[in-house]
Write an enzyme that holds these catalytic residues in place. Structure first.
Site, mmCIF file in Angstrom:
data_model
loop_
_atom_site.group_PDB
_atom_site.id
_atom_site.type_symbol
_atom_site.label_atom_id
_atom_site.label_comp_id
_atom_site.label_asym_id
_atom_site.label_seq_id
_atom_site.Cartn_x
_atom_site.Cartn_y
_atom_site.Cartn_z
ATOM 1 N N PHE A 126 0.804 -1.228 0.000
ATOM 2 C CA PHE A 126 0.000 0.000 0.000
ATOM 3 C C PHE A 126 0.837 1.278 0.000
ATOM 4 C CE2 PHE A 126 0.498 -1.374 4.450
ATOM 5 C CZ PHE A 126 1.062 -0.233 5.018
ATOM 6 N N THR B 197 -5.646 2.097 14.862
ATOM 7 C CA THR B 197 -5.379 2.469 13.474
ATOM 8 C C THR B 197 -6.603 2.269 12.585
ATOM 9 O OG1 THR B 197 -3.052 1.896 13.764
ATOM 10 C CG2 THR B 197 -3.854 2.038 11.503
ATOM 11 N N ASN C 285 -7.991 7.254 7.821
ATOM 12 C CA ASN C 285 -8.142 7.206 9.282
ATOM 13 C C ASN C 285 -7.807 8.523 9.983
ATOM 14 O OD1 ASN C 285 -5.356 7.146 9.233
ATOM 15 N ND2 ASN C 285 -5.169 5.105 10.117
ATOM 16 N N HIS D 284 -2.415 11.032 12.211
ATOM 17 C CA HIS D 284 -1.203 10.279 12.547
ATOM 18 C C HIS D 284 -0.689 10.794 13.875
ATOM 19 C CE1 HIS D 284 2.822 8.565 12.374
ATOM 20 N NE2 HIS D 284 3.228 9.747 12.798
#
EC number: 2.7.4.6
Length: 149
Positions: free
Chosen positions: A57, A91, A112, A115
Protein backbone atom coordinates in the site's frame (compact mmCIF):
# COMPACT_ATOMS: atom_id res chain seq x y z
CA UNK A 1 9.07 18.14 28.62
CA UNK A 2 7.86 15.30 26.37
CA UNK A 3 6.72 16.14 22.85
CA UNK A 4 4.86 14.29 20.12
CA UNK A 5 4.15 14.79 16.44
CA UNK A 6 0.52 14.76 15.30
CA UNK A 7 -0.70 15.20 11.73
CA UNK A 8 -4.29 15.67 10.64
CA UNK A 9 -4.34 13.94 7.28
CA UNK A 10 -6.03 15.34 4.16
CA UNK A 11 -9.30 13.51 4.89
CA UNK A 12 -9.54 15.12 8.33
CA UNK A 13 -8.84 18.56 6.87
CA UNK A 14 -11.32 18.11 3.99
CA UNK A 15 -14.04 16.93 6.39
CA UNK A 16 -13.66 20.04 8.55
CA UNK A 17 -12.44 18.19 11.65
CA UNK A 18 -9.32 20.26 12.40
CA UNK A 19 -10.87 22.31 15.21
CA UNK A 20 -12.52 19.32 16.88
CA UNK A 21 -9.29 17.30 16.74
CA UNK A 22 -7.18 20.13 18.17
CA UNK A 23 -9.76 20.59 20.91
CA UNK A 24 -9.26 16.98 22.07
CA UNK A 25 -5.60 17.67 22.84
CA UNK A 26 -6.20 21.11 24.35
CA UNK A 27 -8.91 19.91 26.72
CA UNK A 28 -6.64 17.07 27.84
CA UNK A 29 -4.20 19.78 28.97
CA UNK A 30 -1.46 19.46 26.36
CA UNK A 31 0.34 22.50 24.95
CA UNK A 32 0.48 23.19 21.22
CA UNK A 33 4.04 24.29 20.41
CA UNK A 34 4.06 23.87 16.62
CA UNK A 35 1.34 24.16 13.99
CA UNK A 36 1.29 24.53 10.22
CA UNK A 37 -0.98 23.67 7.33
CA UNK A 38 0.84 22.44 4.28
CA UNK A 39 0.81 20.32 1.17
CA UNK A 40 3.22 17.43 1.52
CA UNK A 41 5.94 16.80 -1.04
CA UNK A 42 6.61 13.30 -2.32
CA UNK A 43 10.08 13.43 -0.73
CA UNK A 44 8.71 14.31 2.72
CA UNK A 45 5.94 11.71 2.47
CA UNK A 46 8.42 8.99 1.51
CA UNK A 47 10.75 9.90 4.37
CA UNK A 48 7.91 9.93 6.88
CA UNK A 49 6.47 6.60 5.76
CA UNK A 50 9.84 4.95 5.02
CA UNK A 51 9.00 2.12 7.44
CA UNK A 52 6.22 1.06 5.02
CA UNK A 53 8.24 1.30 1.78
CA UNK A 54 8.13 -2.46 1.12
CA UNK A 55 4.39 -2.76 1.85
CA UNK A 56 1.94 -3.11 -1.06
CA UNK A 57 0.00 0.00 0.00
CA UNK A 58 3.05 2.32 0.09
CA UNK A 59 2.46 4.13 -3.22
CA UNK A 60 -1.24 4.71 -2.53
CA UNK A 61 -0.39 5.97 0.97
CA UNK A 62 2.09 8.47 -0.49
CA UNK A 63 -0.45 9.65 -3.07
CA UNK A 64 -3.12 10.02 -0.39
CA UNK A 65 -0.94 12.06 1.99
CA UNK A 66 -0.06 14.39 -0.93
CA UNK A 67 -3.69 14.66 -2.11
CA UNK A 68 -4.63 17.74 -0.09
CA UNK A 69 -3.67 19.97 2.80
CA UNK A 70 -2.34 18.40 5.98
CA UNK A 71 -2.10 20.00 9.44
CA UNK A 72 1.22 19.21 11.14
CA UNK A 73 1.47 19.78 14.89
CA UNK A 74 3.79 19.34 17.84
CA UNK A 75 2.17 18.87 21.24
CA UNK A 76 3.96 19.01 24.57
CA UNK A 77 3.07 17.62 27.99
CA UNK A 78 3.64 14.94 30.55
CA UNK A 79 3.12 11.52 28.93
CA UNK A 80 1.90 13.15 25.72
CA UNK A 81 3.07 10.36 23.37
CA UNK A 82 1.14 7.55 25.07
CA UNK A 83 -1.83 9.77 25.89
CA UNK A 84 -2.09 11.02 22.31
CA UNK A 85 -2.21 7.43 21.06
CA UNK A 86 -5.17 6.78 23.36
CA UNK A 87 -6.92 9.97 22.23
CA UNK A 88 -6.40 8.97 18.58
CA UNK A 89 -7.56 5.35 18.92
CA UNK A 90 -6.79 2.16 17.00
CA UNK A 91 -5.38 2.47 13.47
CA UNK A 92 -8.50 0.89 11.99
CA UNK A 93 -11.48 3.15 12.73
CA UNK A 94 -13.80 0.13 12.62
CA UNK A 95 -12.10 -1.28 15.73
CA UNK A 96 -11.33 2.04 17.43
CA UNK A 97 -13.15 2.66 20.71
CA UNK A 98 -15.96 5.23 20.81
CA UNK A 99 -14.65 8.41 22.40
CA UNK A 100 -11.41 8.31 20.41
CA UNK A 101 -10.86 10.48 17.33
CA UNK A 102 -10.88 7.51 14.96
CA UNK A 103 -13.71 5.81 16.83
CA UNK A 104 -15.89 8.91 16.62
CA UNK A 105 -14.99 10.23 13.17
CA UNK A 106 -13.13 7.50 11.26
CA UNK A 107 -14.76 5.47 8.52
CA UNK A 108 -12.10 3.29 6.89
CA UNK A 109 -8.52 2.13 7.40
CA UNK A 110 -7.26 4.00 4.34
CA UNK A 111 -8.85 7.25 5.55
CA UNK A 112 -8.14 7.21 9.28
CA UNK A 113 -7.86 11.00 9.73
CA UNK A 114 -4.77 11.38 11.88
CA UNK A 115 -1.20 10.28 12.55
CA UNK A 116 0.45 10.26 15.95
CA UNK A 117 3.98 9.26 16.90
CA UNK A 118 4.12 5.78 18.42
CA UNK A 119 7.09 6.29 20.78
CA UNK A 120 9.18 9.08 22.31
CA UNK A 121 12.10 8.31 19.97
CA UNK A 122 9.85 8.24 16.90
CA UNK A 123 8.28 11.52 17.99
CA UNK A 124 11.65 13.26 18.05
CA UNK A 125 12.54 11.90 14.60
CA UNK A 126 9.19 12.97 13.16
CA UNK A 127 9.31 16.42 14.77
CA UNK A 128 12.78 16.98 13.28
CA UNK A 129 11.52 15.82 9.87
CA UNK A 130 8.45 18.07 9.78
CA UNK A 131 9.58 21.15 11.74
CA UNK A 132 12.59 23.44 11.98
CA UNK A 133 13.58 24.33 15.54
CA UNK A 134 12.61 27.98 15.01
CA UNK A 135 9.06 26.89 14.09
CA UNK A 136 8.49 25.54 17.61
CA UNK A 137 7.46 27.88 20.41
CA UNK A 138 8.05 26.79 24.00
CA UNK A 139 5.62 28.40 26.41
CA UNK A 140 3.84 27.53 29.62
CA UNK A 141 0.09 28.05 29.81
CA UNK A 142 -1.11 29.53 33.09
CA UNK A 143 -3.41 26.56 33.59
CA UNK A 144 -0.52 24.07 33.71
CA UNK A 145 -0.31 24.31 37.49
CA UNK A 146 -3.95 23.17 37.62
CA UNK A 147 -3.18 20.07 35.52
CA UNK A 148 0.27 18.85 36.63
CA UNK A 149 1.59 18.84 40.19
Amino acid sequence: MERTFIAIKPDGVQRGLVGQIISRFETKGFTLVGLKIMTVTKELAEKHYDVHKERPFFSSLIEFIKSGPLVAMVWEGEGVVASARKIIGATNPLTAEPGTIRGDYGISLGRNLIHGSDAIETAQTEINLWFKEEELVSWKPTLTSWIVE
